[in-house]
Design an enzyme around this catalytic site. Structure first.
Site, PDB file in Angstrom:
ATOM      1  NE  ARG A   1       4.170  -8.236  10.646  1.00 54.65           N
ATOM      2  CZ  ARG A   1       3.543  -7.502   9.712  1.00 54.65           C
ATOM      3  NH1 ARG A   1       2.499  -7.999   9.079  1.00 54.65           N
ATOM      4  NH2 ARG A   1       3.941  -6.302   9.439  1.00 54.65           N
TER       5      ARG A   1
ATOM      6  CE  LYS B   1       3.163   0.163   4.688  1.00 52.37           C
ATOM      7  NZ  LYS B   1       2.584  -0.077   3.383  1.00 52.37           N
TER       8      LYS B   1
ATOM      9  CD  GLU C   1      -2.778   1.169   2.459  1.00 53.88           C
ATOM     10  OE1 GLU C   1      -2.730   0.246   3.295  1.00 53.88           O
ATOM     11  OE2 GLU C   1      -3.519   2.159   2.556  1.00 53.88           O
TER      12      GLU C   1
HETATM   13  P1  ATP Z   1       2.817  -2.132   7.763  1.00 56.06           P
HETATM   14  O1  ATP Z   1       1.982  -2.667   8.880  1.00 56.06           O
HETATM   15  O2  ATP Z   1       4.238  -1.993   8.104  1.00 56.06           O
HETATM   16  O3  ATP Z   1       2.251  -0.928   7.132  1.00 56.06           O
HETATM   17  P2  ATP Z   1       1.620  -3.690   5.765  1.00 56.06           P
HETATM   18  O4  ATP Z   1       1.519  -5.169   5.797  1.00 56.06           O
HETATM   19  O5  ATP Z   1       0.401  -2.895   6.018  1.00 56.06           O
HETATM   20  O6  ATP Z   1       2.810  -3.279   6.689  1.00 56.06           O
HETATM   21  P3  ATP Z   1       1.680  -3.450   2.965  1.00 56.06           P
HETATM   22  O7  ATP Z   1       2.132  -2.306   2.152  1.00 56.06           O
HETATM   23  O8  ATP Z   1       0.242  -3.761   3.002  1.00 56.06           O
HETATM   24  O9  ATP Z   1       2.223  -3.198   4.413  1.00 56.06           O
HETATM   25  O10 ATP Z   1       2.530  -4.759   2.636  1.00 56.06           O
HETATM   26  C1  ATP Z   1       2.949  -5.150   1.366  1.00 56.06           C
HETATM   27  C2  ATP Z   1       3.411  -6.571   1.443  1.00 56.06           C
HETATM   28  O11 ATP Z   1       4.525  -6.678   2.326  1.00 56.06           O
HETATM   29  C3  ATP Z   1       2.331  -7.475   1.986  1.00 56.06           C
HETATM   30  O12 ATP Z   1       2.273  -8.637   1.206  1.00 56.06           O
HETATM   31  C4  ATP Z   1       2.772  -7.763   3.393  1.00 56.06           C
HETATM   32  O13 ATP Z   1       2.326  -8.997   3.822  1.00 56.06           O
HETATM   33  C5  ATP Z   1       4.291  -7.689   3.274  1.00 56.06           C
HETATM   34  N1  ATP Z   1       4.884  -7.331   4.559  1.00 56.06           N
HETATM   35  C6  ATP Z   1       4.649  -6.233   5.296  1.00 56.06           C
HETATM   36  N2  ATP Z   1       5.324  -6.266   6.455  1.00 56.06           N
HETATM   37  C7  ATP Z   1       6.020  -7.430   6.439  1.00 56.06           C
HETATM   38  C8  ATP Z   1       6.924  -8.067   7.356  1.00 56.06           C
HETATM   39  N3  ATP Z   1       7.235  -7.514   8.520  1.00 56.06           N
HETATM   40  N4  ATP Z   1       7.450  -9.251   7.002  1.00 56.06           N
HETATM   41  C9  ATP Z   1       7.152  -9.813   5.823  1.00 56.06           C
HETATM   42  N5  ATP Z   1       6.319  -9.288   4.929  1.00 56.06           N
HETATM   43  C10 ATP Z   1       5.755  -8.106   5.223  1.00 56.06           C
HETATM   44 MG    MG Z   2      -1.273  -2.420   5.120  1.00 55.69          MG
END
Ligand code: ATP
Ligand code: MG
Length: 560
Positions: free
Chosen positions: A263, A273, A39
């Site tokens: 994760r 983020k 995102e």
């Molecule tokens: P955040 O909570 O940090 O904003 P998010 O999962 O909301 O992370 P996205 O932009 O939705 O962030 O994630 C993009 C991709 O990266 C998704 O497939 C997510 O599962 C993966 N991802 C995010 N954080 C991790 C992590 N700590 N380890 C492995 N994969 C991750």
């Molecule tokens: Mg997200």
């Protein structure tokens, strides 16, 4: 199936690779297609790097393809700056997306599918408040109760949904819900939201839409449109999988499948983020690329290499259970990489003057050869100027040393690396009693490589010729957080380390380093690995310490 597409049998596979190999073997898929779906609401962090390495890495390994798809279904938090940074971070890590796509590319198709679902009597517009809907969902042990809008006719729902789309209703006035199963043990199946009303400007579709799809309504269908064969996501999406499959089945579209892995969690780090944005907005760090940030741009500025991050992702592996990785492993991977490739240079952080009293008084300079990188003989040698006035590190002298102190002390001897053995004959102090200068003698026949002195000295220290050294700023970093799990605190910012940045503006470096370029990587002998920071200018270069030389992890890894 192409034999090249599977690994040799003696290589151990992670569980996703096992699934892929089985799918290729059985002919379920002839090739694989993955995607990385961030995102664009912030900069990518090391957790995303793990996901990038996994998704792009699988595509590479099995001659498949991997898309970068921006999951831009939430117009209020998304920005072009984030979109741009994400693509450049992916490329910097060494991957090129097969296609760069946006969930918003599919808004029209998603809308049409919602209409299809309504027509089939499988979705309805609900005017209940979010609180009412929450209560009507029931609990995991008690079934939900139907909303009074659940039995509205498809014709009426079509008209209402059309009005939602046209902007006839204010934000939050109603939602479109799927009609699935109010008694399902999986709460996600209890008539989930498909669309919400948001009169918001979208970074790509502008003001065209007044309704935006929910994650669950968008993600699987986007995967299906792109014919994603293996949609890899993190464990928290396990309960969403039933919904992912339900939509795809009811719409009769390409059967993408979701697979979940643990994760990446790192100790002493926050990795959301939202939290990282707080650190930036509230000024705790200088920006998303502050070298203390776990963002890819922060790590890059700190001096991490793409190779070190890819190696880290590989060593972490693909787990099915949550765990916490020691941030020391990340540093270990960087050290391993830089040991091989970083040029060695001399720098003195806190200089102490040394006058070699038996060296000619004139401006005599001797050029002494030293290796650029003993790990890589191809990098050759350089010449360092040696003269009567030198600088050594203040830390390398003690007036009253403890036993087994092998550096310099009054009457003691030490070797200057790649130069001569010197002996301290006198220390000069200022009015406050602080040592400001050392007077030493050198042993002419002890020159490195040609030593005939037969003296045995235990300590070797680095040094610079005073007349040739150039000023520099050096930034030393410690962990940004003092607690192993800062996110477990009620306010994660309470555990911020007040000493996470130390700026040393007295540093001196070899003259060759005054022409360094941003991103150049070095080992400063005995001090650690450093890289040239973006704040450097021609008058004064700025170096970040990427990682120290101390290596507690090497032992751990050997033990494994
Ligand atoms: P955040 O909570 O940090 O904003 P998010 O999962 O909301 O992370 P996205 O932009 O939705 O962030 O994630 C993009 C991709 O990266 C998704 O497939 C997510 O599962 C993966 N991802 C995010 N954080 C991790 C992590 N700590 N380890 C492995 N994969 C991750
Ligand atoms: Mg997200």
């Amino acid at each position: 199936m192409n034999a090249e597409n599977t690994s040799s049998s003696n290589e151990s596979l992670n569980f996703i690779e096992e699934i892929i190999e089985e799918d290729l073997r059985s002919g379920r898929h002839s090739s694989i297609q993955t995607r990385f779906p961030p995102e664009p609401n912030g900069y990518l962090h090391i957790g995303h790097a793990k996901s990038i390495c996994l998704n792009f890495g699988l595509a590479q390994k099995y001659n498949g393809k991997c898309n970068l798809r921006y999951d831009d279904t939430n117009p209020t938090k998304e920005e072009q700056e984030y979109v741009d940074s994400i693509l450049s971070d992916v490329r910097w890590l060494g991957f090129e997306p097969d296609q760069v796509l946006y969930a918003s590319d599919y808004f029209q198709q998603l809308y049409e599918w919602a209409v299809q679902l309504i027509r089939a009597g499988k979705a309805y517009v609900d005017f209940s408040t979010p609180e009412e809907i929450g209560v009507m969902k029931g609990t995991p042990t008690t079934p939900g109760t139907p909303s009074k809008f659940r039995e509205t006719s498809p014709e009426e729902n079509l008209a209402l949904f059309e009005r939602m789309k046209n902007g006839d209703f204010p934000d939050g006035h109603c939602v479109l819900r799927a009609k699935i199963d109010l008694a399902a043990p999986n709460m996600h199946l209890r008539d989930p939201y498909l669309y919400r009303i948001k009169h918001a400007h979208h970074h790509r579709t502008g003001d065209k839409w007044n309704i935006y799809p929910m994650y669950d309504w968008a993600h699987g269908q986007c995967d299906s449109i792109e014919r994603i064969t293996h949609s890899v996501c993190t464990l928290e999406f396990i309960p969403h999988r039933a919904l992912y499959d339900w939509f795809i089945e009811k719409l009769g579209i390409f059967p993408s499948k979701q697979y979940e892995f643990a994760r990446l969690n790192l100790n002493y780090t926050v990795m959301s983020k939202r939290k990282l944005l707080q650190l930036v907005q509230e000024g705790y760090v200088s920006g998303w690329d502050d070298p203390r940030m776990p963002t890819i741009s922060g790590l890059r500025r700190r001096g991490f290499t793409p190779e070190s991050i890819r190696e880290f992702a590989k060593r972490v592996g693909v787990a099915k259970r949550e765990n916490i990785i020691d941030v020391g492993l990340l540093e270990f991977c960087l050290r391993e990489d830089l040991n091989k490739r970083a040029l060695r240079r001399f720098a003195v952080l806190r200089p102490l003057k040394v006058v070699i009293t038996n060296y000619p008084e004139t401006n005599e300079v001797e050029w002494l050869e030293t290796e650029n990188n003993p790990e890589d003989p191809e990098t050759g040698k350089r010449s360092l100027p040696f003269s009567r006035e030198l600088y050594i590190e203040q830390d390398d002298f003690m007036e009253n040393p403890p036993p087994k102190y092998f550096r310099l002390s009054p009457g003691g001897m030490v070797r200057l690396k790649s130069a001569y053995i010197i002996k301290c004959t006198e220390c000069v102090k200022d009015d406050n009693g602080a040592v400001v200068e050392l007077r030493c003698t050198y042993v002419p026949e002890s020159r490195s490589g040609q030593d005939t002195s037969e003296l045995k000295v235990k300590g070797v220290i680095h040094w610079l010729s005073a007349a040739h050294a150039k000023p520099a700023e050096v930034r030393l970093y410690e962990r940004l957080f003092q607690l192993e799990d800062p996110a477990a605190e009620d306010d994660f910012k309470k555990s911020l380390n007040p000493n996470s940045l130390e700026v040393i503006d007295t540093a001196l470096v070899e003259s060759a380093l005054s022409e360094t370029l941003v991103g150049d990587l070095f080992q400063f002998t005995r001090l650690g690995y450093f890289c040239t920071d973006t704040d450097s200018n021609t008058e004064k270069p700025v170096f970040n310490r990427s990682v120290t030389l101390k290596d507690a992890w090497a032992k751990e890894v050997k033990k494994q």
